[in-house]
Design a protein around this motif. Structure first.
Motif, PDB file in Angstrom:
ATOM      1  N   LYS A  36       0.847  -0.901   0.309  1.00  0.00           N
ATOM      2  CA  LYS A  36      -0.033  -0.065   0.137  1.00  0.00           C
ATOM      3  C   LYS A  36       0.589   0.701   0.183  1.00  0.00           C
ATOM      4  O   LYS A  36       1.318   0.772   0.800  1.00  0.00           O
ATOM      5  CB  LYS A  36      -0.897  -0.369   1.232  1.00  0.00           C
ATOM      6  CG  LYS A  36      -2.005  -1.040   1.042  1.00  0.00           C
ATOM      7  CD  LYS A  36      -2.699  -0.866   2.396  1.00  0.00           C
ATOM      8  CE  LYS A  36      -4.097  -2.374   2.427  1.00  0.00           C
ATOM      9  NZ  LYS A  36      -5.053  -2.098   3.372  1.00  0.00           N
ATOM     10  N   ASN A  37       0.160   2.494  -0.247  1.00  0.00           N
ATOM     11  CA  ASN A  37       1.062   3.373  -0.554  1.00  0.00           C
ATOM     12  C   ASN A  37       0.931   4.294   0.533  1.00  0.00           C
ATOM     13  O   ASN A  37       0.296   4.040   1.838  1.00  0.00           O
ATOM     14  CB  ASN A  37      -0.106   4.472  -2.068  1.00  0.00           C
ATOM     15  CG  ASN A  37      -0.948   5.103  -2.389  1.00  0.00           C
ATOM     16  OD1 ASN A  37      -1.768   4.956  -0.518  1.00  0.00           O
ATOM     17  ND2 ASN A  37      -1.068   4.944  -3.164  1.00  0.00           N
ATOM     18  N   LYS A  38       1.046   5.994   0.655  1.00  0.00           N
ATOM     19  CA  LYS A  38       1.201   6.359   2.108  1.00  0.00           C
ATOM     20  C   LYS A  38      -0.461   7.057   2.601  1.00  0.00           C
ATOM     21  O   LYS A  38      -0.673   7.280   3.928  1.00  0.00           O
ATOM     22  CB  LYS A  38       1.954   7.468   2.323  1.00  0.00           C
ATOM     23  CG  LYS A  38       1.658   8.378   0.851  1.00  0.00           C
ATOM     24  CD  LYS A  38       2.036  10.028   1.051  1.00  0.00           C
ATOM     25  CE  LYS A  38       1.985  10.532   0.104  1.00  0.00           C
ATOM     26  NZ  LYS A  38       2.558  11.843   0.188  1.00  0.00           N
ATOM     27  N   ASP A  39      -1.115   7.047   1.482  1.00  0.00           N
ATOM     28  CA  ASP A  39      -2.826   6.236   1.492  1.00  0.00           C
ATOM     29  C   ASP A  39      -3.244   5.483   1.940  1.00  0.00           C
ATOM     30  O   ASP A  39      -4.305   5.197   2.211  1.00  0.00           O
ATOM     31  CB  ASP A  39      -3.159   7.411   0.550  1.00  0.00           C
ATOM     32  CG  ASP A  39      -3.428   8.932   0.315  1.00  0.00           C
ATOM     33  OD1 ASP A  39      -2.486   9.495   0.851  1.00  0.00           O
ATOM     34  OD2 ASP A  39      -2.218   9.142  -0.642  1.00  0.00           O
ATOM     35  N   GLY A  40      -2.746   4.705   1.901  1.00  0.00           N
ATOM     36  CA  GLY A  40      -3.509   3.313   2.319  1.00  0.00           C
ATOM     37  C   GLY A  40      -4.233   2.714   0.925  1.00  0.00           C
ATOM     38  O   GLY A  40      -4.567   1.378   1.654  1.00  0.00           O
ATOM     39  N   TYR A  42      -3.451   1.036  -3.190  1.00  0.00           N
ATOM     40  CA  TYR A  42      -2.284   0.038  -4.174  1.00  0.00           C
ATOM     41  C   TYR A  42      -2.456   0.109  -4.813  1.00  0.00           C
ATOM     42  O   TYR A  42      -3.692   1.137  -5.706  1.00  0.00           O
ATOM     43  CB  TYR A  42      -3.205  -1.642  -4.110  1.00  0.00           C
ATOM     44  CG  TYR A  42      -3.027  -2.645  -3.081  1.00  0.00           C
ATOM     45  CD1 TYR A  42      -2.287  -3.125  -2.690  1.00  0.00           C
ATOM     46  CD2 TYR A  42      -4.621  -2.612  -1.922  1.00  0.00           C
ATOM     47  CE1 TYR A  42      -1.991  -4.029  -1.631  1.00  0.00           C
ATOM     48  CE2 TYR A  42      -4.868  -3.751  -1.189  1.00  0.00           C
ATOM     49  CZ  TYR A  42      -3.036  -4.170  -0.746  1.00  0.00           C
ATOM     50  OH  TYR A  42      -2.860  -5.400   0.852  1.00  0.00           O
ATOM     51  N   ASP A  43      -1.070   0.348  -5.499  1.00  0.00           N
ATOM     52  CA  ASP A  43      -0.930   1.940  -6.915  1.00  0.00           C
ATOM     53  C   ASP A  43      -1.292   0.328  -7.691  1.00  0.00           C
ATOM     54  O   ASP A  43      -0.516  -0.762  -7.346  1.00  0.00           O
ATOM     55  CB  ASP A  43       0.459   2.775  -7.000  1.00  0.00           C
ATOM     56  CG  ASP A  43       0.140   3.288  -5.899  1.00  0.00           C
ATOM     57  OD1 ASP A  43      -0.968   4.131  -5.578  1.00  0.00           O
ATOM     58  OD2 ASP A  43       1.484   4.314  -5.269  1.00  0.00           O
TER      59      ASP A  43
END
Length: 137
Positions: A36-40, A42-43
């Protein structure tokens, strides 16, 4: 060895064209990253794919935007000179084989909504191979 295996979803309909006498299908799949990215969230990475001959025709007929697909193939890189004179680099997955993932549906552009799933196994069991001593390793 150059072997790629990816599972993703088509981002739009397959562009099916004929080059010479060969059908060529070009499409892009979105492949989620496994973290997950910093925003929670998945990119995803967007992978350009190319299929030839019967594979291209079947993918164009039975997969549409949003369809999930498993692909195996080889990774190809290339380059060409852009209109501005700068070199443009390309990366594509050349499809050797594919599998239906999830529910297989027909592409509404072809008029077909049925897919023959008779050869797709739902058996998820795994049977341990038996070593009868005949293997050389």
């Amino acid at each position: 060895m150059n072997k790629v295996i990816m599972i993703g979803r088509l981002t739009k309909e397959v562009a099916l064209n004929t080059t010479g006498a060969k059908p060529v299908g070009k499409f892009t799949i979105a492949v989620n990253r496994d973290f997950k990215n910093k925003d929670g969230k998945y990119d995803a990475d967007f992978i350009n794919c190319v299929a030839f001959d019967k594979r291209a025709e079947v993918i164009a007929k039975h997969f549409s935007k949003g369809s999930q697909i498993a692909l195996t193939g080889s990774w190809r890189t290339g380059s060409f000179d852009g209109k501005d004179g700068n070199k443009v680099y390309t990366n594509e997955l050349f499809v050797d084989s594919f599998e239906f993932i999830g529910q297989a549906t027909g592409n509404t552009n072809t008029g077909s909504n049925e897919v023959d799933n008779s050869n797709i196994s739902n058996d998820t069991s795994f049977e341990e191979p038996v070593d009868d001593g005949s293997l050389p390793f």
